[in-house]
Design a protein around this motif. Sequence first.
Motif, short mmCIF file in Angstrom:
data_model
loop_
_atom_site.label_atom_id
_atom_site.label_comp_id
_atom_site.label_asym_id
_atom_site.label_seq_id
_atom_site.Cartn_x
_atom_site.Cartn_y
_atom_site.Cartn_z
N PRO A 321 46.32 10.77 37.21
CA PRO A 321 44.94 10.30 37.18
C PRO A 321 44.49 9.82 38.56
CG PRO A 321 46.31 9.17 35.52
CD PRO A 321 47.22 10.00 36.34
N GLY A 322 43.25 10.13 38.89
CA GLY A 322 42.69 9.68 40.18
C GLY A 322 43.13 10.52 41.36
N CYS A 323 43.76 11.67 41.11
CA CYS A 323 44.20 12.52 42.23
C CYS A 323 43.33 13.78 42.29
CB CYS A 323 45.67 12.90 42.08
SG CYS A 323 46.74 11.47 42.26
N GLU A 324 42.96 14.17 43.50
CA GLU A 324 42.07 15.32 43.71
C GLU A 324 42.65 16.16 44.85
OE1 GLU A 324 39.43 15.70 41.77
OE2 GLU A 324 39.45 13.72 40.84
N ALA A 325 42.25 17.43 44.89
CA ALA A 325 42.82 18.29 45.93
C ALA A 325 41.81 19.28 46.50
CB ALA A 325 44.02 19.06 45.37
N TYR A 326 42.08 19.67 47.75
CA TYR A 326 41.31 20.72 48.44
C TYR A 326 42.35 21.71 48.95
CZ TYR A 326 37.80 22.68 51.65
OH TYR A 326 36.91 23.51 52.29
N LEU A 327 42.26 22.95 48.52
CA LEU A 327 43.26 23.94 48.90
C LEU A 327 42.65 25.04 49.76
CD1 LEU A 327 44.64 24.80 45.31
CD2 LEU A 327 45.34 22.93 46.76
N VAL A 328 43.41 25.51 50.72
CA VAL A 328 43.01 26.72 51.45
C VAL A 328 44.10 27.75 51.21
CG1 VAL A 328 42.37 27.73 53.66
CG2 VAL A 328 41.92 25.32 53.22
N LEU A 329 43.69 28.92 50.73
CA LEU A 329 44.66 29.96 50.41
C LEU A 329 44.76 30.97 51.56
CD1 LEU A 329 43.67 30.55 46.67
CD2 LEU A 329 45.18 28.84 47.67
N GLU A 330 45.87 31.70 51.52
CA GLU A 330 46.17 32.71 52.53
C GLU A 330 45.02 33.68 52.77
OE1 GLU A 330 50.79 34.05 52.85
OE2 GLU A 330 49.67 34.41 51.01
N ASP A 331 44.32 34.04 51.68
CA ASP A 331 43.25 35.03 51.80
C ASP A 331 41.93 34.40 52.28
OD1 ASP A 331 42.27 33.62 49.67
OD2 ASP A 331 42.45 35.22 48.19
N GLY A 332 42.00 33.11 52.65
CA GLY A 332 40.81 32.47 53.23
C GLY A 332 39.94 31.76 52.20
N THR A 333 40.27 31.87 50.90
CA THR A 333 39.45 31.15 49.91
C THR A 333 39.80 29.67 49.91
OG1 THR A 333 40.98 31.96 48.25
CG2 THR A 333 38.79 32.89 48.18
N HIS A 334 38.76 28.89 49.58
CA HIS A 334 38.92 27.43 49.49
C HIS A 334 38.71 27.03 48.03
CE1 HIS A 334 38.05 26.36 53.93
NE2 HIS A 334 38.37 27.63 53.84
N LYS A 335 39.53 26.10 47.53
CA LYS A 335 39.35 25.59 46.17
C LYS A 335 39.34 24.08 46.26
CE LYS A 335 41.87 29.11 43.71
NZ LYS A 335 41.73 29.71 42.52
N LYS A 336 38.49 23.45 45.43
CA LYS A 336 38.35 22.00 45.50
C LYS A 336 38.24 21.48 44.07
CE LYS A 336 34.38 20.50 47.40
NZ LYS A 336 33.53 19.35 47.29
N THR A 337 38.95 20.40 43.73
CA THR A 337 38.77 19.82 42.40
C THR A 337 37.47 19.01 42.40
OG1 THR A 337 40.12 17.90 42.98
CG2 THR A 337 41.25 19.73 41.89
N ALA A 338 36.94 18.78 41.20
CA ALA A 338 35.58 18.24 41.09
C ALA A 338 35.41 16.89 41.78
CB ALA A 338 35.20 18.12 39.62
#
Length: 353
Positions: A321-338
């Motif tokens: 709980p209370g943890c969030e993430a921002y990911l950058v993948l090899e193919d250049g896409t970015h993902k972010k939790t809400a």
Amino acid sequence: MMRLHRCLPGLLILLLWIGCSPAPQPVTRNTTQMQMGTLVSIVTWELTVQPDQWREQEARIVGDAFREMARVESIMSSHKNATPVQHVNAGPRGTLQPIPSELAGLLRTGLEITRLSNGAFDMGLQPLTSLWGFSRDDPASHLPDIAQLNTLVEQHHAGGLTLTGDTEGEYRIRLDHAGTGLDLGAIAKGYAIDQAAQVLDRAGVRNYIITAGGDMRMAGAKGNRSWRVGIQHPREPAMVMAVVEPHATLAMATSGDYERFFIQDGIRYHHILDPKTGWPARSGIIAVSVQAPNNALADALSTTLFVLGAEAGLALLEKFPGCEAYLVLEDGTHKKTAGFVGQRLDPPQKKVQ
Ligand code: AMP
Ligand code: MG
């Protein structure tokens, strides 16, 4: 009327005094030291009518915060001489060895992450991390001896650490195999920041940023402006790919394959190992930032997500709980939790120092 007359001199003195008192000044200070194998800096901001006095006070408190981090390092480091961690590593395998309760506490936190991540987070990798040599003073620039690596991988088993503690507070650890040794490199820096932040908080420093490599803690603000911190682009060191402007205290850690690495025959080898193979993790993630209720957790989870990859990593995050993430993948896409505090910069912008 009589009463007003009598009050007037007092009122005048008060007005004069207010008129003469100096206006509050903003004071920003930045202190940097080499600690835990990286540059650690503490930036503070304060609005004060006594800037000189504040500077003196700040220097004393920040000095205490740095001393606290050095104290943590003197317990948790596997590189520094004569630390409890080094002592355990030099000791026998298969035997319970006494350890300080503070080390036991951090190991307990870490072992819970090991359990929940099915061994992707592993504080027993020291023989392997030392063979790869990314944390040496002269960091590795080519592959280690593969036969030696294979032997260590065979000897290394996830879960090769056993922690015991009785009610009298006697904590012990057993390293089960020759291929297992303590390396808290993925969690201790975060813990050191937590401890340093406590020193600042207790001393009444309200507005600060502590940075240690990829780990940081932000508290308060710069007057009516939030702190603004950039997250480095994993492939363009001079560029920032996202900015974080928190409205409350924030603990964040970033793990990436660009922090300590070498390239051999066109392949990038970096410092975050997959415990199952003993080789640098290739999960599709090249950088991940985690925000968490404290820095030890942010630090450990950023390394864990890096090893697990996007799908399993984000599934794991839901257990915290209370943890969030921002990911950058090899193919250049970015993902972010809400709930991640921060915005992508597209295109990336030049770093401002
Ligand atoms: P970080 O930079 O916080 O991601 O931590 C990386 C450091 O943690 C490495 O330099 C190693 O000392 C250690 N480490 C590498 N792989 C792992 C892993 N899978 N689990 C835990 N610690 C690791
Ligand atoms: Mg980490």
